[in-house]
Design a protein around this motif. Structure first.
Motif, mmCIF file in Angstrom:
data_model
loop_
_atom_site.group_PDB
_atom_site.id
_atom_site.type_symbol
_atom_site.label_atom_id
_atom_site.label_comp_id
_atom_site.label_asym_id
_atom_site.label_seq_id
_atom_site.Cartn_x
_atom_site.Cartn_y
_atom_site.Cartn_z
ATOM 1 N N PHE A 240 1.141 -1.505 -0.033
ATOM 2 C CA PHE A 240 0.291 0.386 -0.155
ATOM 3 C C PHE A 240 0.909 1.554 0.021
ATOM 4 N N TYR A 241 0.252 1.711 -0.920
ATOM 5 C CA TYR A 241 1.276 3.576 -1.541
ATOM 6 C C TYR A 241 0.267 4.307 -1.642
ATOM 7 N N VAL A 242 1.002 5.711 -0.788
ATOM 8 C CA VAL A 242 1.047 7.330 -1.239
ATOM 9 C C VAL A 242 2.051 7.515 -2.167
ATOM 10 N N ALA A 243 1.213 7.966 -3.482
ATOM 11 C CA ALA A 243 1.909 8.586 -4.500
ATOM 12 C C ALA A 243 2.608 10.172 -3.696
ATOM 13 N N GLY A 244 2.252 10.951 -3.504
ATOM 14 C CA GLY A 244 2.875 12.555 -2.779
ATOM 15 C C GLY A 244 2.020 12.892 -1.650
ATOM 16 N N PRO A 245 2.800 13.794 -1.155
ATOM 17 C CA PRO A 245 2.292 14.674 0.252
ATOM 18 C C PRO A 245 0.609 15.830 -0.005
ATOM 19 N N GLY A 246 -0.420 14.926 0.288
ATOM 20 C CA GLY A 246 -1.272 15.072 0.497
ATOM 21 C C GLY A 246 -2.263 15.374 1.907
ATOM 22 N N ALA A 247 -3.813 15.005 1.366
ATOM 23 C CA ALA A 247 -4.462 14.271 2.374
ATOM 24 C C ALA A 247 -3.497 13.070 3.519
ATOM 25 N N PRO A 248 -3.971 13.013 4.752
ATOM 26 C CA PRO A 248 -3.132 11.961 5.370
ATOM 27 C C PRO A 248 -4.659 10.691 5.333
ATOM 28 N N HIS A 249 -3.860 9.236 5.110
ATOM 29 C CA HIS A 249 -4.528 8.200 4.981
ATOM 30 C C HIS A 249 -3.476 6.812 5.370
ATOM 31 N N THR A 250 -4.701 6.658 6.552
ATOM 32 C CA THR A 250 -3.836 5.039 7.069
ATOM 33 C C THR A 250 -4.633 3.674 6.432
ATOM 34 N N VAL A 251 -3.717 2.453 5.853
ATOM 35 C CA VAL A 251 -4.165 1.514 6.355
ATOM 36 C C VAL A 251 -4.724 0.183 7.642
ATOM 37 N N THR A 252 -5.780 -0.305 7.468
ATOM 38 C CA THR A 252 -5.948 0.041 9.073
ATOM 39 C C THR A 252 -7.071 -1.414 8.590
ATOM 40 N N PHE A 253 -6.278 -2.481 9.678
ATOM 41 C CA PHE A 253 -7.245 -4.331 9.541
ATOM 42 C C PHE A 253 -7.892 -4.435 11.022
ATOM 43 N N GLY A 254 -8.817 -4.389 11.865
ATOM 44 C CA GLY A 254 -9.410 -5.155 12.246
ATOM 45 C C GLY A 254 -9.625 -3.903 13.187
ATOM 46 N N GLN A 255 -9.434 -3.558 14.731
ATOM 47 C CA GLN A 255 -9.641 -2.937 15.299
ATOM 48 C C GLN A 255 -9.511 -2.011 14.898
ATOM 49 N N GLU A 256 -9.286 -0.641 15.103
ATOM 50 C CA GLU A 256 -9.606 0.654 14.644
ATOM 51 C C GLU A 256 -8.721 1.354 16.274
ATOM 52 N N PRO A 257 -7.112 1.847 16.241
ATOM 53 C CA PRO A 257 -6.503 1.946 16.922
ATOM 54 C C PRO A 257 -7.292 3.217 17.682
ATOM 55 N N PRO A 258 -7.372 3.702 19.124
ATOM 56 C CA PRO A 258 -8.513 5.253 20.120
ATOM 57 C C PRO A 258 -7.904 5.996 19.535
ATOM 58 N N GLY A 259 -8.568 7.226 19.330
ATOM 59 C CA GLY A 259 -7.920 8.625 18.969
ATOM 60 C C GLY A 259 -7.440 8.379 18.002
ATOM 61 N N LEU A 260 -6.029 9.735 18.416
ATOM 62 C CA LEU A 260 -4.927 9.892 17.875
ATOM 63 C C LEU A 260 -3.975 8.767 18.053
ATOM 64 N N ALA A 261 -3.981 7.627 18.378
ATOM 65 C CA ALA A 261 -3.488 5.857 18.258
ATOM 66 C C ALA A 261 -2.824 5.731 16.738
ATOM 67 N N ILE A 262 -4.724 6.099 15.806
ATOM 68 C CA ILE A 262 -4.678 5.383 14.306
ATOM 69 C C ILE A 262 -3.538 6.266 13.873
ATOM 70 N N LEU A 263 -2.770 7.931 14.240
ATOM 71 C CA LEU A 263 -1.330 8.140 13.336
ATOM 72 C C LEU A 263 0.102 7.255 13.788
ATOM 73 N N ALA A 264 -0.304 6.036 14.307
ATOM 74 C CA ALA A 264 1.551 5.244 14.415
ATOM 75 C C ALA A 264 0.996 4.148 14.444
ATOM 76 N N PRO A 265 2.084 3.204 13.720
ATOM 77 C CA PRO A 265 2.080 2.070 13.459
ATOM 78 C C PRO A 265 1.917 1.467 14.584
#
Length: 318
Positions: A240-265
């Motif tokens: 999974f990859y992003v082509a350039g600096p734009g809106a932030p995205h994640t690839v998340t399987f299973g339970q979504e981490p709480p709050g801002l924890a989604i910003l870290a792997p």
């Protein structure tokens, strides 16, 4: 590079919004008969009906008002934005979702160009960690001048200007003019986004086990996985990859981490057989590689834009 700077680079895209000029000469008396004070309306952002493509723009970008008038901004997309007037002499800050001075309403209901004023997060629905966005924001302008404002999340790619002239000055445009041009600006930007999305689908239709995450361009963002369903064999790796600096995205399987924890792997992508796995915010040039070790269908989301429909599936066969 700090995590804060990385988030800023991912949130901001160094692009500009094409401005369609209002077809009336400044200084004319297009609406001279309107008696002030007047409330003028500006839309914040735009989106396609499926929320896949968003326009990062104030619609229209420029309005001309008289001292004593009010500008009323209305959230027009699920993608979050702010209406922010920086204090004179201050630089555009790094966006920080922890900072209430950026994410909540700041300043008074009047503006004279001397202080910081901010709408807080504006959106048509809760998104990401912003569970209580505002739908509207009003400022009454008490001093003359040209006052430029920004969206703190999208930076210099999303700016607008309120041109304030002395009370009693004939208005050069009507609200109908602004509505028409704002719609033209939105339609042009969303069209560019739909075209870019279509071209990305064609370009990446047969790219092996690679999945493009989002598409960004001149004033627009596409919150979709290009190839949102991919079939691979056990033991294969999906990149999974992003082509350039734009809106932030994640690839998340299973339970979504709480709050801002989604910003870290979190989790182990090298031997994935199901469960919880999160890429954190993807950086350009740093793909998130997931190796699948068992048969099944594995649903994943962008934890930031899933409520806008940014989801996908990896189908693993023997």
């Amino acid at each position: 590079m700090s995590g804060k700077s990385m988030l800023r680079r991912l949130v901001l895209a160094v692009v500009s919004v094409t401005v369609l000029v209002i077809p009336v000469a400044v200084g004319s008396t297009a609406s001279a008969a309107i008696a002030g004070p007047v409330t003028w309306h500006v839309r914040v952002g735009a989106e396609t009906p499926d929320m896949a493509v968003t326009a990062m723009a104030f619609l229209p970008k420029d309005v001309w008002v008289d001292a004593g008038d009010t500008v009323h901004w209305t959230a027009n997309s699920a993608e979050p934005h702010t209406v922010t007037f920086l204090a004179p002499g201050t630089a555009l800050p790094e966006f920080n979702p922890f900072d209430p001075s950026q994410t909540t309403v700041q300043g008074s209901s009047t503006y004279d160009g001397t202080a910081y004023a901010n709408s807080g997060i504006m959106a048509t629905q809760p998104i990401f960690v912003f569970t209580d966005p505002v739908a509207t924001y009003d400022l009454t302008f008490t001093a003359t001048g040209d006052f430029t404002y920004v969206c703190l999340l999208h930076g210099l790619m999303m700016t607008g200007t309120v041109h304030v002239r002395p009370a009693g000055t004939a208005y050069p445009y009507t609200q109908r003019d602004y509505d028409r041009v704002g719609t033209q600006q939105a339609n042009a930007t969303l069209h560019r986004g739909r075209t870019a999305w279509r071209e990305a689908k064609l370009a990446h239709a047969t790219t092996g086990s690679r999945v493009l995450v989002g598409v960004d361009g001149e004033g627009f963002g596409v919150s979709r996985f290009v190839r949102d369903r991919i079939v691979v064999h056990v033991g294969h790796t999906v990149s999974f990859y992003v082509a350039g600096p734009g809106a932030p995205h994640t690839v998340t399987f299973g339970q979504e981490p709480p709050g801002l924890a989604i910003l870290a792997p979190s989790g182990d992508p090298t031997h994935f057989a199901g469960g919880d796995l999160n890429s954190g915010v993807l950086a350009p040039g740093a793909p998130f590689d997931v190796t699948f070790t068992t048969v099944g269908t594995f649903h994943y989301i962008c934890a930031i834009h899933d409520d806008m429909g940014m989801v996908g599936d990896v189908v693993v066969v023997p």
